[in-house]
Scaffold this motif. Structure first.
Motif, short mmCIF file in Angstrom:
data_model
loop_
_atom_site.label_atom_id
_atom_site.label_comp_id
_atom_site.label_asym_id
_atom_site.label_seq_id
_atom_site.Cartn_x
_atom_site.Cartn_y
_atom_site.Cartn_z
N GLN A 46 -7.32 2.47 -5.50
CA GLN A 46 -8.04 3.57 -4.86
C GLN A 46 -9.53 3.49 -5.14
O GLN A 46 -10.36 3.74 -4.27
CB GLN A 46 -7.46 4.90 -5.34
N THR A 47 -9.86 3.14 -6.39
CA THR A 47 -11.28 3.00 -6.75
C THR A 47 -11.95 1.93 -5.91
O THR A 47 -13.04 2.12 -5.36
CB THR A 47 -11.42 2.66 -8.24
N ARG A 73 -2.35 2.34 -8.45
CA ARG A 73 -2.96 3.17 -7.42
C ARG A 73 -4.38 3.56 -7.79
O ARG A 73 -5.29 3.54 -6.96
CB ARG A 73 -2.11 4.41 -7.19
N SER A 74 -4.60 3.91 -9.06
CA SER A 74 -5.94 4.30 -9.46
C SER A 74 -6.92 3.14 -9.33
O SER A 74 -8.05 3.33 -8.86
CB SER A 74 -5.92 4.82 -10.91
N PHE A 83 0.91 3.84 -3.09
CA PHE A 83 0.38 5.19 -2.87
C PHE A 83 1.47 6.22 -2.62
O PHE A 83 1.17 7.36 -2.30
CB PHE A 83 -0.60 5.17 -1.69
N ILE A 86 0.85 -1.21 0.00
CA ILE A 86 0.00 0.00 0.00
C ILE A 86 0.88 1.25 0.00
O ILE A 86 0.63 2.22 -0.74
CB ILE A 86 -0.93 -0.01 1.23
N LEU A 128 -10.82 0.80 -3.06
CA LEU A 128 -10.78 1.20 -1.66
C LEU A 128 -11.92 2.16 -1.33
O LEU A 128 -12.58 2.02 -0.29
CB LEU A 128 -9.43 1.86 -1.36
N ILE A 129 -12.18 3.13 -2.19
CA ILE A 129 -13.30 4.06 -1.97
C ILE A 129 -14.62 3.30 -1.94
O ILE A 129 -15.50 3.56 -1.11
CB ILE A 129 -13.31 5.15 -3.06
#
Length: 628
Positions: free
Chosen positions: A185-186, A181-182, A149, A145, A188-189
């Motif tokens: 992150q998607t 990361r993108s 990130f 992570i 994760l959100i």
């Protein structure tokens, strides 16, 4: 403090949040590892394809003019063929376009010089090596992570090129983490949204479950409040026989027991309070831990502290060693030794008799009982008994002496009259002496008659009268003598009637004796106060003067027959007052201090229940006050 319902909601929500967080953690870590592994496998496969294509591009130089024994010439020829091979260049240029996480692709020689590069400006230049992507593949989840990130970084995936078993170059594919990361992150959100939704749902579910689980507790609490308030049973036979119904049934049974116990306790408490209020002795009951659990009213006067301040305190908090009483009691509690009728000085000059007993139950001490008794009433009772004994003895002697003296006096008077008749004509000068003898004998006869009257049993003519009116009559009788001495008589009477059952003439004489003495005690004038009141079921009348008071050494003799401090006094008045009060089952005592006056106090039993204020008496009192 938090309510139990809030605690349950928070605990359930915390549990759900913990589980959602744990599952989200596992989900994100699994997705991230799979994605990193997929990128690594894809990039590695592409390096293999490029290495295979580069190997097929190299021709057989033995059939050409190139000297294969010259390494420099051979290397130059290999570089030229690799750079000019169309299929290899097309494959190299297509990889970044097909895979967005591939940053660049290069084929470098053993020295790191670019033979082919997706960025044509770098061809022929030294390409420094980058971190190996395997670090990301084999890192822990937290490190993955952090690496993903962190600021955008390019990692290399390499594969060596060989020609005829010798190193020829290296295939490098640069993998950039920004695309990872993108993607992460998607996801994760999305996990955060799902987790938040689940936590909110769990919060509402927890609130509902807590209401469902704790709802009966509110009803049980109301039932307990009703039971404690003494209301009727709230359980009905139609109630559900589940856990709530069983608890309600037990509460109802407990409520009945509490009410029964409360009624018994209330009745017992009322009886104890009534008994304690009528006691003249001070009682203090101590529990096993030496704390005060019961106090009677007289203790307040003995210790000078209210009962509310004594209850619940230990013996060490109530008494201290600065006094003899405190020292004796504390030593007795420490040694567990009883105290039997010892006298101590408390509250100034008051003297009390103290007894302490320890309560035992089956050889175990469960408490202690302290009894405090005022010695002054005991002394007064002893004095009254002694006074009654003296008066009785004096009466018996007086009756005997009067009987023996009366007959000789009568004979003397008779013969004196005969002698006067015989000597009247023969010796006229002796007449004067005979008259003196006659006068003295008659005075002696009057003294003897007074003694007989004082000791003779009386038939009391009892009638119910208002003590206020009786005192008013006495004040009217004493008014002329008071005016002659410059004394003002004041009356302080209540508005309610004070009924007593007395012989009116005798009681007037008893009070008048004291009033006349009070008037004569103020030769320079002053105020004589006559008051009356009802006190603890007893009618009390007081006569207070402003004279010089009675010397302390005469207090014990004041009611003795023939004792007087006046030159022309007979010593019968106060003794007669004392006797009359005894005939009426009452008492008379006094308080006196030299130069501060004397207060005589009469106490008589109540004749009946208190009545309403007498309007005619109030009018008569107002008229008599104006007359004075």
């Amino acid at each position: 403090m938090l309510r139990r319902k809030t605690i349950i909601v928070l605990v359930i929500t915390l549990m759900v949040a913990t589980m959602v967080t744990a599952f989200s953690y596992l989900y994100i870590s699994l997705i991230l590892r799979l994605r990193i592994a997929s990128v690594y496998d894809t990039a590695t496969s592409l390096t293999h394809q490029l290495a295979y294509a580069a190997g097929n591009t190299v021709p057989d130089f033995s059939s050409t003019k190139i000297n294969t024994s010259d390494p420099v010439a051979l290397k130059r020829a290999l570089t030229e063929y690799v750079q000019t091979d169309v299929d290899l260049n097309n494959l190299l240029q297509s990889d970044p376009g097909d895979w967005r996480y591939i940053y660049d692709v290069a084929i470098v020689d053993v020295n790191g010089r670019a033979l082919l590069h997706t960025n044509e400006s770098l061809v022929g230049k030294i390409i420094p090596p980058r971190l190996n992507f395997e670090q990301v593949v084999h890192a822990r989840f937290q490190d993955q992570i952090r690496l993903v990130f962190s600021p955008a970084t390019v990692y290399d995936i390499t594969y060596p090129l060989e020609l005829n078993g010798a190193p020829f170059g290296i295939v490098r594919i640069g993998v950039q983490t920004i695309f990872l990361r993108s993607e992460v992150q998607t996801r994760l959100i999305r996990s955060v949204y799902i987790s938040g939704t689940l936590i909110l749902v769990s919060l509402f579910l927890a609130a509902g479950i807590s209401n469902l689980a704790l709802g009966p507790l509110k009803e049980i609490s109301r039932n307990l409040d009703s039971v404690s308030a003494g209301e009727a049973d709230l359980y009905s036979p139609e109630a559900k026989h589940d856990e709530y119904g069983l608890v309600s049934l037990k509460i109802a049974n407990l409520g009945r027991q509490i009410r029964d116990s409360k009624e018994i306790f209330s009745a017992l408490k009322d009886n104890v309070d009534q008994l304690m209020s009528k006691l003249q002795d001070g009682l203090m009951l101590f529990a096993r831990d030496s704390r005060v659990v019961l106090v009677s009213a007289p203790v307040e006067g003995f210790l000078g502290r209210p009962r509310s301040e004594l209850l619940g305190r230990t013996v060490q908090e109530v008494f201290d060693r600065n006094s003899l009483l405190g020292t004796a009691l504390l030593d007795a509690f420490e040694r567990r030794h009883s105290i039997s009728q010892r006298e101590f000085d408390v509250a100034g000059e008051k003297r009390v008799q103290v007894s302490l007993d320890f309560v035992q139950e089956k050889s175990s001490q469960i408490g202690a009982l302290l009894i405090m008794r005022d010695t002054e009433p005991v002394r007064r009772i002893g004095d009254e008994i002694e006074m009654s004994r003296r008066l009785s003895a004096s009466s018996r002697v007086t009756r005997g002496v009067a009987h023996e003296v009366k007959n000789p006096i009568n004979a003397i008077v008779l013969h004196l009259q005969l002698l006067q008749n015989k000597l009247a004509h023969q010796e006229p000068d002796t007449r004067r002496h005979m008259d003196i003898i006659d006068s003295e004998i008659r005075r002696l006869d009057r003294v003897v008659q007074t003694l007989v009257d004082f000791t003779r049993p009386r038939d009391l003519h009892l009638e119910e009268v208002d003590l206020r009116r009786l005192l008013e009559d006495v004040a009217q009788l004493a008014a002329p003598d008071a005016e002659q001495h410059g004394v003002t008589i004041e009356r302080h009477m209540p508005d309610t009637r004070l009924p007593v059952r007395v012989d009116t003439d005798l009681m007037k004489q008893a009070v008048l004796n004291v009033v006349i003495n009070g008037v004569q005690a103020m030769p320079q004038g002053g105020v004589l106060t006559i008051s009356a009141r009802r006190e603890n079921g007893i009618m009390v009348a007081e006569v207070q003067d402003q004279g010089d008071g009675i010397p302390k050494d005469m207090h014990e003799k004041i009611f003795e027959l023939y004792f007087t401090t006046k030159r022309d006094g007979s010593g019968i008045g106060l003794a007669q007052t004392y006797q009359i009060l005894q005939w009426h089952y009452g008492s008379v005592d006094f308080e006196s201090a030299e130069t501060k006056g004397t207060v005589f106090r009469f106490q008589l039993p109540v004749a009946g229940p208190p009545l309403e204020p007498s309007s005619d008496y109030t009018h008569e009192k107002a008229v008599s006050n104006r007359g004075d």
